[in-house]
Write an enzyme that holds these catalytic residues in place. Structure first.
Site, mmCIF file in Angstrom:
data_model
loop_
_atom_site.group_PDB
_atom_site.id
_atom_site.type_symbol
_atom_site.label_atom_id
_atom_site.label_comp_id
_atom_site.label_asym_id
_atom_site.label_seq_id
_atom_site.Cartn_x
_atom_site.Cartn_y
_atom_site.Cartn_z
ATOM 1 N N MET A 32 3.995 2.931 -6.466
ATOM 2 C CA MET A 32 2.325 3.721 -7.127
ATOM 3 C C MET A 32 2.859 5.020 -7.133
ATOM 4 S SD MET A 32 0.338 0.756 -5.635
ATOM 5 C CE MET A 32 -0.339 0.994 -4.408
ATOM 6 N N HIS A 36 7.331 10.451 -1.533
ATOM 7 C CA HIS A 36 7.541 10.796 -0.527
ATOM 8 C C HIS A 36 8.868 10.519 -0.115
ATOM 9 C CE1 HIS A 36 6.610 7.292 1.476
ATOM 10 N NE2 HIS A 36 5.627 6.949 0.837
ATOM 11 N N GLY A 38 10.400 8.796 2.234
ATOM 12 C CA GLY A 38 10.120 7.328 1.758
ATOM 13 C C GLY A 38 10.487 6.384 1.147
ATOM 14 N N HIS A 39 9.660 6.516 -0.110
ATOM 15 C CA HIS A 39 10.370 6.506 -1.778
ATOM 16 C C HIS A 39 11.935 7.254 -2.034
ATOM 17 C CE1 HIS A 39 5.772 6.645 -2.046
ATOM 18 N NE2 HIS A 39 6.168 5.169 -2.591
ATOM 19 N N GLN A 63 -3.664 -5.260 -6.898
ATOM 20 C CA GLN A 63 -3.481 -5.116 -6.084
ATOM 21 C C GLN A 63 -4.661 -4.765 -4.639
ATOM 22 O OE1 GLN A 63 0.532 -3.529 -6.311
ATOM 23 N NE2 GLN A 63 0.212 -2.524 -4.625
ATOM 24 N N VAL A 179 10.944 5.222 6.390
ATOM 25 C CA VAL A 179 11.498 6.661 6.881
ATOM 26 C C VAL A 179 9.861 7.222 7.498
ATOM 27 C CG1 VAL A 179 11.555 8.775 5.720
ATOM 28 C CG2 VAL A 179 13.103 7.131 4.939
ATOM 29 N N SER A 188 3.268 7.689 4.630
ATOM 30 C CA SER A 188 2.794 6.784 3.607
ATOM 31 C C SER A 188 1.918 8.100 2.413
ATOM 32 C CB SER A 188 1.481 6.178 4.249
ATOM 33 O OG SER A 188 0.243 5.961 3.444
ATOM 34 N N SER A 189 1.978 7.185 0.950
ATOM 35 C CA SER A 189 1.051 8.642 0.828
ATOM 36 C C SER A 189 -0.289 8.286 0.847
ATOM 37 C CB SER A 189 0.924 7.158 -1.174
ATOM 38 O OG SER A 189 2.027 7.279 -1.848
#
Ligand code: AMP
Length: 292
Positions: A32, A36, A38-39, A63, A179, A188-189
């Site tokens: 989305m 960061h 993690g992505h 969602q 991560v 997290s975003s």
């Protein structure tokens, strides 16, 4: 450096994927945006495993519940595209909501009953219906051989595994480890919304999970005891409102009484206006489930 081709139309993305599949394997990383580390770990795994890498950036309205943060969700497309240049991504698929949902809420949806109604499915009714629908659509649009997801969203992984199995999607679902920031907070975003006080107290999630992990290694197997201990750790932080603390089977997401055969320890909490989730898997998944 390599500028990825940015595609907004479904027809153009389908055409590009069809051509890409003649070159070799296609890897899809659905996101989305507000990217960061993690992505990026998912994208690196896709780059290592596949010939062509597609990253989708789409804040999926279906969602989000009516009182959730769809409008407030961070959107940082320019910065995201800059980041992706460094990762040798081939295509970025960034459609408008009207392109993805021409029939609005009246169109066809994918429901994963049971699993989709557990964990976040309880506090966010309809959330996993939206996730399964958009991911099924992205699979049809990009025809990936492999699709990459984060263990951070463990319930999402369970829902999508069931969907891939039940609807016979011809692809491999690859799950990459969570991560974390150096102090343990899962990236997290939404972390960017935390005030400095909230950021400090948000560590309760990781602390509770780490303590439970250590307790299992010290021989505690009873999930009621583990849950109570995790709950107490969460309650120590006044800004943290715990939504759930669960010990469940990693695939069915049903509660279990004993962790001897493995377990998913999962937490969701609200801190100020921000909802955070985190989890650990006990024991770790088998080697071929994980990316390197
Ligand atoms: P999102 O943009 O939040 O929808 O996430 C897109 C993908 O990145 C999902 O498969 C997430 O599970 C994954 N992801 C998000 N945060 C992390 C993280 N901290 N570590 C690993 N994967 C993550």
């Amino acid at each position: 450096m390599n500028t990825p081709e940015f595609i907004t139309s479904i027809a153009a993305m389908q055409e590009a994927s069809k051509l890409a599949k003649k070159e070799g394997t296609v890897g899809l990383v659905p996101t989305m945006g507000a990217l960061h580390a993690g992505h990026i770990s998912l994208i690196k795994a896709a780059r290592a495993a596949c010939d062509v890498v597609v990253v989708s950036i789409f804040v999926n309205p279906t969602q989000f519940g009516p009182n959730e943060d769809y409008e407030r969700y961070p959107r940082t497309l320019d910065a995201d595209l800059k980041l992706l240049e460094q990762e040798r991504v081939d295509f970025v698929f960034g459609p408008e909501a009207s392109e993805m949902y021409p029939a609005g809420n009246g169109g066809t949806f994918v429901d994963v009953p049971g699993i989709g109604d557990r964990l976040d499915g309880i506090s966010r009714p309809g959330h996993f219906r939206g996730v399964a629908t958009v991911v099924a659509k992205l699979f049809h649009i990009t025809s990936p051989d492999m699709a990459f997801f984060g263990q951070k969203d463990a319930a999402q992984v369970a829902v999508l595994r069931a969907m891939v199995r039940d609807l016979n999607f011809p692809l491999q679902l690859v799950v990459c480890p969570t991560v974390r920031e150096p102090d343990g907070l899962a990236m997290s975003s939404r972390n960017r919304h935390l005030t400095s006080n909230e950021r400090t107290q948000s560590l309760a999630l990781y602390r509770a999970l780490s303590q439970a992990h250590d307790e299992v290694h010290r021989g505690i197997r009873d999930t009621r005891e583990l849950r109570n201990r995790m709950m107490r750790t969460m309650q120590n932080e006044p800004l943290v409102r715990t939504e759930y603390v669960e010990v469940v089977h990693p695939e069915t997401l049903l509660p279990i009484e004993d962790v001897s055969e493995g377990a998913l320890l999962a937490i969701a909490a609200r801190i100020g206006g921000t909802r955070l989730i985190d989890n650990i898997l006990l024991p770790p998944p088998t080697r071929n489930d994980l990316c390197e």
